[in-house]
Motif scaffolding. Structure first.
Motif, PDB file in Angstrom:
ATOM      1  N   LYS A  24       0.827  -1.207   0.000  1.00  0.00           N
ATOM      2  CA  LYS A  24       0.000   0.000   0.000  1.00  0.00           C
ATOM      3  C   LYS A  24       0.865   1.263   0.000  1.00  0.00           C
ATOM      4  N   PRO A  25       0.623   2.159  -0.958  1.00  0.00           N
ATOM      5  CA  PRO A  25       1.333   3.441  -0.920  1.00  0.00           C
ATOM      6  C   PRO A  25       0.730   4.349   0.147  1.00  0.00           C
ATOM      7  N   ILE A  26       1.441   5.392   0.498  1.00  0.00           N
ATOM      8  CA  ILE A  26       0.913   6.356   1.459  1.00  0.00           C
ATOM      9  C   ILE A  26      -0.239   7.139   0.851  1.00  0.00           C
ATOM     10  N   ALA A  27      -0.104   7.511  -0.421  1.00  0.00           N
ATOM     11  CA  ALA A  27      -1.145   8.300  -1.077  1.00  0.00           C
ATOM     12  C   ALA A  27      -1.135   8.009  -2.564  1.00  0.00           C
ATOM     13  N   HIS A  56      -9.989   4.829   1.189  1.00  0.00           N
ATOM     14  CA  HIS A  56     -10.163   5.249   2.579  1.00  0.00           C
ATOM     15  C   HIS A  56     -10.172   4.038   3.510  1.00  0.00           C
ATOM     16  N   GLU A  57     -10.855   2.960   3.114  1.00  0.00           N
ATOM     17  CA  GLU A  57     -10.899   1.753   3.950  1.00  0.00           C
ATOM     18  C   GLU A  57      -9.514   1.134   4.105  1.00  0.00           C
ATOM     19  N   LEU A  58      -8.681   1.260   3.076  1.00  0.00           N
ATOM     20  CA  LEU A  58      -7.332   0.693   3.125  1.00  0.00           C
ATOM     21  C   LEU A  58      -6.307   1.686   3.671  1.00  0.00           C
ATOM     22  N   ASN A  59      -6.778   2.837   4.160  1.00  0.00           N
ATOM     23  CA  ASN A  59      -5.910   3.848   4.771  1.00  0.00           C
ATOM     24  C   ASN A  59      -4.898   4.407   3.770  1.00  0.00           C
ATOM     25  N   ILE A  60      -5.382   4.712   2.567  1.00  0.00           N
ATOM     26  CA  ILE A  60      -4.560   5.317   1.528  1.00  0.00           C
ATOM     27  C   ILE A  60      -5.177   6.662   1.174  1.00  0.00           C
ATOM     28  N   ASP A  61      -4.408   7.716   1.268  1.00  0.00           N
ATOM     29  CA  ASP A  61      -4.906   9.042   0.905  1.00  0.00           C
ATOM     30  C   ASP A  61      -5.002   9.176  -0.610  1.00  0.00           C
ATOM     31  N   ILE A  62      -5.895  10.057  -1.066  1.00  0.00           N
ATOM     32  CA  ILE A  62      -5.994  10.353  -2.479  1.00  0.00           C
ATOM     33  C   ILE A  62      -5.856  11.858  -2.662  1.00  0.00           C
ATOM     34  N   LEU A  63      -4.899  12.268  -3.483  1.00  0.00           N
ATOM     35  CA  LEU A  63      -4.624  13.679  -3.739  1.00  0.00           C
ATOM     36  C   LEU A  63      -4.925  13.970  -5.199  1.00  0.00           C
ATOM     37  N   CYS A  64      -5.811  14.935  -5.461  1.00  0.00           N
ATOM     38  CA  CYS A  64      -6.218  15.275  -6.822  1.00  0.00           C
ATOM     39  C   CYS A  64      -5.503  16.538  -7.279  1.00  0.00           C
ATOM     40  N   ARG A 114      14.841   0.872 -22.080  1.00  0.00           N
ATOM     41  CA  ARG A 114      15.421   1.942 -22.900  1.00  0.00           C
ATOM     42  C   ARG A 114      15.275   3.327 -22.264  1.00  0.00           C
ATOM     43  N   PHE A 115      14.182   3.556 -21.541  1.00  0.00           N
ATOM     44  CA  PHE A 115      13.887   4.915 -21.110  1.00  0.00           C
ATOM     45  C   PHE A 115      13.784   5.114 -19.600  1.00  0.00           C
ATOM     46  N   ALA A 116      13.809   4.048 -18.808  1.00  0.00           N
ATOM     47  CA  ALA A 116      13.633   4.204 -17.358  1.00  0.00           C
ATOM     48  C   ALA A 116      14.802   4.964 -16.742  1.00  0.00           C
ATOM     49  N   LYS A 117      14.506   5.801 -15.758  1.00  0.00           N
ATOM     50  CA  LYS A 117      15.519   6.556 -15.032  1.00  0.00           C
ATOM     51  C   LYS A 117      15.443   6.207 -13.546  1.00  0.00           C
ATOM     52  N   PRO A 118      16.580   6.062 -12.890  1.00  0.00           N
ATOM     53  CA  PRO A 118      16.531   5.761 -11.445  1.00  0.00           C
ATOM     54  C   PRO A 118      15.938   6.933 -10.665  1.00  0.00           C
ATOM     55  N   ALA A 119      15.217   6.614  -9.603  1.00  0.00           N
ATOM     56  CA  ALA A 119      14.597   7.646  -8.775  1.00  0.00           C
ATOM     57  C   ALA A 119      15.663   8.415  -7.997  1.00  0.00           C
ATOM     58  N   ARG A 120      15.400   9.685  -7.755  1.00  0.00           N
ATOM     59  CA  ARG A 120      16.343  10.488  -6.976  1.00  0.00           C
ATOM     60  C   ARG A 120      16.446   9.954  -5.558  1.00  0.00           C
ATOM     61  N   ASN A 121      15.324   9.517  -5.009  1.00  0.00           N
ATOM     62  CA  ASN A 121      15.290   8.899  -3.677  1.00  0.00           C
ATOM     63  C   ASN A 121      14.657   7.529  -3.831  1.00  0.00           C
ATOM     64  N   ASP A 122      15.449   6.470  -3.648  1.00  0.00           N
ATOM     65  CA  ASP A 122      14.958   5.116  -3.892  1.00  0.00           C
ATOM     66  C   ASP A 122      14.354   4.465  -2.660  1.00  0.00           C
ATOM     67  N   LYS A 123      14.045   5.245  -1.616  1.00  0.00           N
ATOM     68  CA  LYS A 123      13.445   4.676  -0.418  1.00  0.00           C
ATOM     69  C   LYS A 123      12.021   4.220  -0.709  1.00  0.00           C
ATOM     70  N   ASP A 124      11.713   3.002  -0.346  1.00  0.00           N
ATOM     71  CA  ASP A 124      10.394   2.424  -0.606  1.00  0.00           C
ATOM     72  C   ASP A 124       9.490   2.661   0.608  1.00  0.00           C
ATOM     73  N   LEU A 125       8.444   3.458   0.442  1.00  0.00           N
ATOM     74  CA  LEU A 125       7.522   3.772   1.537  1.00  0.00           C
ATOM     75  C   LEU A 125       6.235   2.974   1.460  1.00  0.00           C
ATOM     76  N   HIS A 126       6.195   1.970   0.604  1.00  0.00           N
ATOM     77  CA  HIS A 126       5.008   1.124   0.547  1.00  0.00           C
ATOM     78  C   HIS A 126       4.862   0.344   1.848  1.00  0.00           C
TER      79      HIS A 126
END
Length: 474
Positions: A24-27, A56-64, A114-126
């Motif tokens: 589960k992601p944070i948001a 909401h039931e899974l405690n995941i925020d949604i940001l629009c 071919r096109f993927a780029k590494p994340a600036r911060n690779d910390k996994d918050l799932h």
């Protein structure tokens, strides 16, 4: 994957597959599509859409996002795919959904290589899925209807007549009672045995045959055997109705399919209660260690991590020091099991998909499963604010109606002891908390930092600082 339309059910399938693979992601960051938000609260559950309620039931925020520019990387990728992917499909001769989906895995692997780029911060918050997270129950389309004094429920232009019994009479006697119909999960009609309702039948549809067909197709109602689960429904055909026109054979079959699925939903709703006992509170790492100390002080209580690290065994904690060592890892969550409640936890192996295996250099992880487990989880920080933590477990009725455990296994749980243990933890939280945000306790260290201006609380969508009219001090 390709789908017929951008609907809530398509997002249900995609979101569930993502959660099962990654946790589960944070948001979730999205646009303002009607699947994610609504401007008409009276037309949605609690002002939320069906997809919003699920998160909401899974405690995941949604940001629009307020503008496409806010999520430029996504929009730019969409522009590339809408050009490149269309050409790839044409070159491969894919001209339908099935052929397109068969081509996607190879295209995704080549595109990412071919096109993927590494994340600036690779910390996994799932966060790993907790024992009480019921994906089948959360990823379902839910509606509410009023039970009339004549024991009828209307849904989608069809009237359903309920069999008179203790459950349905009690619902009709409650003035203004709204009956919740949890039906049509992402994989089809509600599973499990249905009630014996031989006299329940759909009344004549009040809408056109075309509308009934479209609505049933959108909700994924397929062929359901009439005797499945002991449900029987009669087709009410007007005298002289044409076999090929509105009200004819095709429409009758479609109405019957809708009726059978809805009857099962009515049965589940009539006996449904809240599926879990839960205590929500605000806590820092220090406060969570205090809660862990309460659990370890209970005779016969064992403390485990919710899910193991990739390709590693499940860890059992003997002290709060061992629990504190895990706080450097993403997802501050752990599970507790009281030996006297019965049903010892069993190991469940989860195999990662190929993409995750390649990313983590691991094959899978291990989880502990038991209906008597108590889950303790923290949402860490959201948007720079301290989010809520929860302690939760199944209650008996919820476990029997919504969990995947065999009834014989549930019979072995001491539900009375589990409830009293959970109640004791809730009382400890309330007694130890020097303040509350609304009705939710704020633990001592969290409140001390909040009072000193060192942190704010995440009030489910907006920051809350001290002092605030929402915060009451004990």
């Amino acid at each position: 994957s390709f789908v017929a339309s951008e609907s809530a059910f398509a997002y249900f399938q995609a979101a569930r597959a993502y959660l099962e693979d990654h946790g589960k992601p944070i948001a979730l960051y999205s646009d303002k599509h009607s699947v994610f938000r609504t401007n008409k609260p009276e037309q949605a559950e609690g002002g939320m859409t069906q997809f919003g309620r699920t998160l909401h039931e899974l405690n995941i925020d949604i940001l629009c996002a307020n503008a496409p520019r806010a999520k430029g990387r996504v929009e730019r990728a969409h522009k590339t795919l809408q050009d490149r992917l269309v050409k790839e499909l044409r070159l491969a001769g894919a001209n339908d959904i099935e052929a397109g989906n068969a081509l996607l895995p190879a295209f995704m692997a080549d595109y990412n290589r071919r096109f993927a780029k590494p994340a600036r911060n690779d910390k996994d918050l799932h966060r790993p899925l907790a024992p009480h997270d019921d994906l089948d129950g959360s990823f379902a389309w839910r509606v509410e209807r009023t039970v009339t004094n004549s024991l009828t429920v209307q849904y989608d232009g069809v009237m359903f007549i309920l069999e008179p019994n203790e459950i349905t009479r009690a619902l009709a006697q409650q003035e203004g009672h709204r009956l919740r119909l949890p039906g049509w999960p992402d994989r089809g009609p509600p599973p499990g045995p249905g009630p014996a309702l031989p006299h329940l039948r759909p009344d004549h549809p009040r809408r056109s045959g075309r509308h009934c067909r479209e609505q049933a197709a959108q909700r994924g109602v397929g062929d359901v055997p009439g005797d499945a689960g002991g449900v029987a429904a009669e087709s009410q055909e007007p005298e002289g109705a044409s076999k090929n026109g509105p009200g004819g054979a095709h429409v009758r079959r479609q109405v019957n399919r809708t009726a059978i699925a809805a009857v099962r939903s009515v049965y589940h709703a009539c006996t449904n209660v809240e599926g879990a006992m839960q205590a929500t509170f605000f806590a820092t790492d220090e406060d969570l260690l205090e809660v862990a100390g309460w659990l370890l002080a209970i005779p016969g209580m064992s403390l485990f991590e919710v899910a193991s690290r990739p390709d590693m065994p499940i860890r059992q904690f003997k002290s709060t020091v061992e629990v504190a060592e895990t706080f450097t890892e993403p997802g501050r969550s752990f599970s507790a099991w009281l030996e006297a409640t019965g049903v010892p936890p069993v190991l469940r192996q989860i195999e990662f998909n190929r993409e995750t295996q390649h990313k983590l250099k691991a094959k899978g992880r291990t989880e502990l499963k038991s209906p008597a487990m108590i889950g303790i989880r923290s949402n860490n920080y959201q948007c720079g604010c301290l989010a809520n933590s929860t302690i939760s477990c199944w209650n008996e009725k919820g476990a029997r109606q919504r969990s995947m455990y065999d009834p014989a296994v549930l019979d072995q749980v001491d539900w009375k002891l589990l409830r009293s243990t959970m109640t004791g933890l809730q009382r400890k939280l309330m007694k130890a908390a020097p303040a509350k945000l609304g009705r939710y306790p704020i633990m001592e260290t969290a409140f001390a930092k909040m009072r000193a201006g060192e942190l704010q609380l995440w009030n489910w969508g907006s920051p809350c600082a001290f002092p605030s009219p929402l915060v009451t001090v004990a």
